[in-house]
Design a protein around this motif. Structure first.
Motif, PDB file in Angstrom:
ATOM      1  N   LEU A   1       9.495 -11.358  -3.516  1.00 35.41           N
ATOM      2  CA  LEU A   1      10.226 -10.098  -3.613  1.00 35.41           C
ATOM      3  C   LEU A   1      11.457 -10.270  -4.503  1.00 35.41           C
ATOM      4  CD1 LEU A   1      10.059  -7.214  -2.359  1.00 35.41           C
ATOM      5  CD2 LEU A   1      11.712  -7.998  -0.661  1.00 35.41           C
ATOM      6  N   ASN A   2      11.784  -9.213  -5.245  1.00 34.66           N
ATOM      7  CA  ASN A   2      12.940  -9.180  -6.134  1.00 34.66           C
ATOM      8  C   ASN A   2      12.789 -10.157  -7.303  1.00 34.66           C
ATOM      9  OD1 ASN A   2      15.421  -8.093  -6.941  1.00 34.66           O
ATOM     10  ND2 ASN A   2      16.572  -9.718  -5.933  1.00 34.66           N
ATOM     11  N   THR A   3      11.585 -10.376  -7.765  1.00 33.06           N
ATOM     12  CA  THR A   3      11.341 -11.210  -8.944  1.00 33.06           C
ATOM     13  C   THR A   3      10.467 -10.438  -9.923  1.00 33.06           C
ATOM     14  OG1 THR A   3       9.378 -12.264  -7.976  1.00 33.06           O
ATOM     15  CG2 THR A   3      11.503 -13.340  -7.622  1.00 33.06           C
ATOM     16  N   GLN A   4      10.760 -10.591 -11.198  1.00 32.65           N
ATOM     17  CA  GLN A   4       9.976  -9.907 -12.216  1.00 32.65           C
ATOM     18  C   GLN A   4       8.580 -10.500 -12.347  1.00 32.65           C
ATOM     19  OE1 GLN A   4      12.342 -10.000 -15.784  1.00 32.65           O
ATOM     20  NE2 GLN A   4      13.932  -8.669 -14.955  1.00 32.65           N
ATOM     21  N   ILE A   5       8.452 -11.800 -12.131  1.00 34.25           N
ATOM     22  CA  ILE A   5       7.126 -12.427 -12.183  1.00 34.25           C
ATOM     23  C   ILE A   5       6.239 -11.865 -11.078  1.00 34.25           C
ATOM     24  CG2 ILE A   5       5.877 -14.612 -12.028  1.00 34.25           C
ATOM     25  CD1 ILE A   5       8.268 -16.012 -13.195  1.00 34.25           C
TER      26      ILE A   5
ATOM     27  N   MET B   1     -10.727   4.184  -6.461  1.00 32.73           N
ATOM     28  CA  MET B   1     -10.731   5.542  -5.918  1.00 32.73           C
ATOM     29  C   MET B   1      -9.611   5.756  -4.907  1.00 32.73           C
ATOM     30  SD  MET B   1     -14.842   6.068  -5.462  1.00 32.73           S
ATOM     31  CE  MET B   1     -14.611   7.714  -4.788  1.00 32.73           C
ATOM     32  N   PHE B   2      -9.084   4.682  -4.336  1.00 36.95           N
ATOM     33  CA  PHE B   2      -8.012   4.803  -3.350  1.00 36.95           C
ATOM     34  C   PHE B   2      -6.660   4.798  -4.066  1.00 36.95           C
ATOM     35  CE2 PHE B   2     -11.588   2.836  -1.216  1.00 36.95           C
ATOM     36  CZ  PHE B   2     -11.696   3.595  -0.062  1.00 36.95           C
ATOM     37  N   PRO B   3      -5.790   5.723  -3.737  1.00 36.10           N
ATOM     38  CA  PRO B   3      -4.480   5.765  -4.416  1.00 36.10           C
ATOM     39  C   PRO B   3      -3.631   4.555  -4.071  1.00 36.10           C
ATOM     40  CG  PRO B   3      -4.548   7.307  -2.568  1.00 36.10           C
ATOM     41  CD  PRO B   3      -5.941   6.788  -2.725  1.00 36.10           C
ATOM     42  N   GLN B   4      -2.747   4.179  -5.010  1.00 37.24           N
ATOM     43  CA  GLN B   4      -1.896   3.015  -4.796  1.00 37.24           C
ATOM     44  C   GLN B   4      -0.854   3.233  -3.706  1.00 37.24           C
ATOM     45  OE1 GLN B   4      -0.191   1.882  -8.532  1.00 37.24           O
ATOM     46  NE2 GLN B   4      -2.107   1.048  -9.342  1.00 37.24           N
ATOM     47  N   LEU B   5      -0.592   4.483  -3.382  1.00 46.93           N
ATOM     48  CA  LEU B   5       0.373   4.749  -2.306  1.00 46.93           C
ATOM     49  C   LEU B   5      -0.047   4.116  -0.991  1.00 46.93           C
ATOM     50  CD1 LEU B   5       1.232   8.500  -3.007  1.00 46.93           C
ATOM     51  CD2 LEU B   5       2.720   6.533  -3.344  1.00 46.93           C
ATOM     52  N   LEU B   6      -1.357   3.939  -0.793  1.00 48.57           N
ATOM     53  CA  LEU B   6      -1.838   3.331   0.439  1.00 48.57           C
ATOM     54  C   LEU B   6      -1.502   1.853   0.525  1.00 48.57           C
ATOM     55  CD1 LEU B   6      -5.401   4.959   0.617  1.00 48.57           C
ATOM     56  CD2 LEU B   6      -3.311   5.694   1.779  1.00 48.57           C
ATOM     57  N   ALA B   7      -1.194   1.224  -0.593  1.00 47.16           N
ATOM     58  CA  ALA B   7      -0.990  -0.231  -0.605  1.00 47.16           C
ATOM     59  C   ALA B   7       0.471  -0.634  -0.691  1.00 47.16           C
ATOM     60  CB  ALA B   7      -1.757  -0.841  -1.784  1.00 47.16           C
ATOM     61  N   PHE B   8       1.406   0.320  -0.745  1.00 45.96           N
ATOM     62  CA  PHE B   8       2.803  -0.050  -0.945  1.00 45.96           C
ATOM     63  C   PHE B   8       3.355  -0.874   0.210  1.00 45.96           C
ATOM     64  CE2 PHE B   8       3.415   3.781  -3.906  1.00 45.96           C
ATOM     65  CZ  PHE B   8       3.087   2.988  -4.988  1.00 45.96           C
ATOM     66  N   VAL B   9       3.056  -0.468   1.422  1.00 45.86           N
ATOM     67  CA  VAL B   9       3.547  -1.211   2.584  1.00 45.86           C
ATOM     68  C   VAL B   9       2.949  -2.607   2.607  1.00 45.86           C
ATOM     69  CG1 VAL B   9       3.663  -1.258   5.091  1.00 45.86           C
ATOM     70  CG2 VAL B   9       3.913   0.914   3.886  1.00 45.86           C
ATOM     71  N   ALA B  10       1.654  -2.698   2.340  1.00 44.94           N
ATOM     72  CA  ALA B  10       1.005  -4.011   2.326  1.00 44.94           C
ATOM     73  C   ALA B  10       1.562  -4.899   1.218  1.00 44.94           C
ATOM     74  CB  ALA B  10      -0.508  -3.841   2.157  1.00 44.94           C
TER      75      ALA B  10
ATOM     76  N   PHE C   1       4.586  -4.722  -0.110  1.00 46.03           N
ATOM     77  CA  PHE C   1       5.947  -5.122   0.260  1.00 46.03           C
ATOM     78  C   PHE C   1       5.921  -6.265   1.269  1.00 46.03           C
ATOM     79  CE2 PHE C   1       9.654  -4.738   3.038  1.00 46.03           C
ATOM     80  CZ  PHE C   1      10.678  -4.867   2.112  1.00 46.03           C
ATOM     81  N   LEU C   2       5.093  -6.152   2.286  1.00 45.31           N
ATOM     82  CA  LEU C   2       5.002  -7.216   3.292  1.00 45.31           C
ATOM     83  C   LEU C   2       4.452  -8.503   2.677  1.00 45.31           C
ATOM     84  CD1 LEU C   2       3.625  -5.193   6.350  1.00 45.31           C
ATOM     85  CD2 LEU C   2       5.991  -5.921   5.907  1.00 45.31           C
ATOM     86  N   LEU C   3       3.494  -8.369   1.777  1.00 44.64           N
ATOM     87  CA  LEU C   3       2.927  -9.547   1.125  1.00 44.64           C
ATOM     88  C   LEU C   3       3.973 -10.243   0.257  1.00 44.64           C
ATOM     89  CD1 LEU C   3       0.423 -11.272   0.463  1.00 44.64           C
ATOM     90  CD2 LEU C   3      -0.081  -9.669  -1.391  1.00 44.64           C
ATOM     91  N   MET C   4       4.722  -9.477  -0.530  1.00 45.16           N
ATOM     92  CA  MET C   4       5.743 -10.079  -1.382  1.00 45.16           C
ATOM     93  C   MET C   4       6.869 -10.689  -0.562  1.00 45.16           C
ATOM     94  SD  MET C   4       4.466  -9.671  -4.319  1.00 45.16           S
ATOM     95  CE  MET C   4       5.839 -10.211  -5.332  1.00 45.16           C
ATOM     96  N   THR C   5       7.194 -10.087   0.574  1.00 43.39           N
ATOM     97  CA  THR C   5       8.211 -10.649   1.455  1.00 43.39           C
ATOM     98  C   THR C   5       7.759 -11.988   2.027  1.00 43.39           C
ATOM     99  OG1 THR C   5       8.952  -8.423   2.046  1.00 43.39           O
ATOM    100  CG2 THR C   5       9.642 -10.220   3.471  1.00 43.39           C
TER     101      THR C   5
END
Length: 297
Positions: free
Chosen positions: A156-160, A130-139, A141-145
């Motif tokens: 970050l910057n990997t297709q996998i 029910m929560f839009p994915q826009l709410l998770a973009f920052v999280a 990005f920080l997680l992938m970093t």
């Protein structure tokens, strides 16, 4: 001796007013919807075949026809369309296969097994969507970093890494969708297989997956189309132009204020739509069965 011959009688023709009230208006609505839905497709195709490079010159449909935009699409080294297409194909197919496999495993567990927290897990999967994915973009990005600092191959910057993000985001809704279809398969099939000595793994891979093939096709196709069309997540995670997908790469043709070329962009959009359309036509009979019918014949 004369014999009577039976002549077929034609059904009485309905008056025009009666025909229109019963079925005629449906044909008019269908024709109107066909024109409404096909006009954008024709407009994009006309823009792709127009060498002018703008959308304003495409107002006259197919007044100028040329394939220069398609040739230029594959001749620009700064915008590697072929690499984008391969990237989208690999990411889309890997995400579709992974989504179908993981969703089927989860749906089978919720449908056939009884364990503590089963109902809570189903409700949690439904509520999270029910929560839009826009709410998770920052999280995300920080997680992938952070992951890139420890495991660069999936950060970050990997297709996998992008595929893993897609799999995590699509697991909830697809599991709930498959769960309802798995419930249509009688449990007596499982019980008969268990009497013969089959375990859950054998029942799942050799019996259940064949019976629920329509819903697997539906989930796989929807996942593939959603991955091909995604822009935000792919643009956040993939930074290198050679690793980007079609949705992110094609945006470069229209994002520059002084070098906008809508004709090349339209040509890329036309080519990008060919594969999803072909898959849709190939899986059409499974899609109809998965959305409208059960799995038990």
């Amino acid at each position: 001796m004369a014999t009577d011959t039976l002549t077929p009688t034609r059904p009485a023709r309905r008056p025009v007013g009666t025909w229109f009230r019963q079925t005629g208006w449906r044909h008019l609505v269908g024709i109107a919807m066909l024109i409404f839905s096909s006009f954008p497709l024709l407009y994009v195709l006309s823009a792709a075949l127009n060498p002018g490079g703008t959308l304003l010159t495409a107002n006259g449909l197919f007044q100028t026809v040329s394939i220069d935009s398609f040739v230029r699409l594959f001749s620009l080294p700064q915008q590697p369309f072929a690499a984008w297409f391969v990237n989208s194909l690999v990411i889309g197919l890997a995400t579709a296969v992974g989504t179908v496999f993981l969703g089927a495993l989860a749906a089978y567990s919720f449908s056939r097994m009884r364990f503590t927290g089963r109902r809570f897990g189903l409700l949690s999967l439904l509520l999270v969507q029910m929560f839009p994915q826009l709410l998770a973009f920052v999280a995300i990005f920080l997680l992938m970093t952070t992951i890139a600092d420890v495991f660069p191959a999936i950060g970050l910057n990997t297709q996998i890494g992008l595929i893993m993000v897609y799999l995590g985001g699509a697991l909830g809704v697809n599991t709930y969708l498959m769960y309802g279809f798995f419930n249509t398969v009688p449990a007596s099939i499982d019980e008969a297989a268990k009497i013969d000595g089959a375990g859950h793994a054998r029942i799942f891979f050799t019996i259940i997956l064949r019976l629920v093939a329509p819903i697997l096709a539906v989930v796989g196709l929807l996942s593939f189309i959603a991955t091909m069309n995604d822009f935000v997540l792919a643009s956040v995670i993939l930074v290198d132009p050679a690793k980007q997908t079609l949705a992110v790469g094609l945006y470069q043709f229209v994002s520059q204020e002084t070098a906008t070329n809508w004709s090349v962009f339209a040509a890329g959009a036309v080519l990008a739509a060919v594969l999803p359309m072909a898959l849709f036509l190939a899986l059409q009979r499974y899609i109809v069965g998965g959305l409208t019918a059960g799995s038990v014949k």
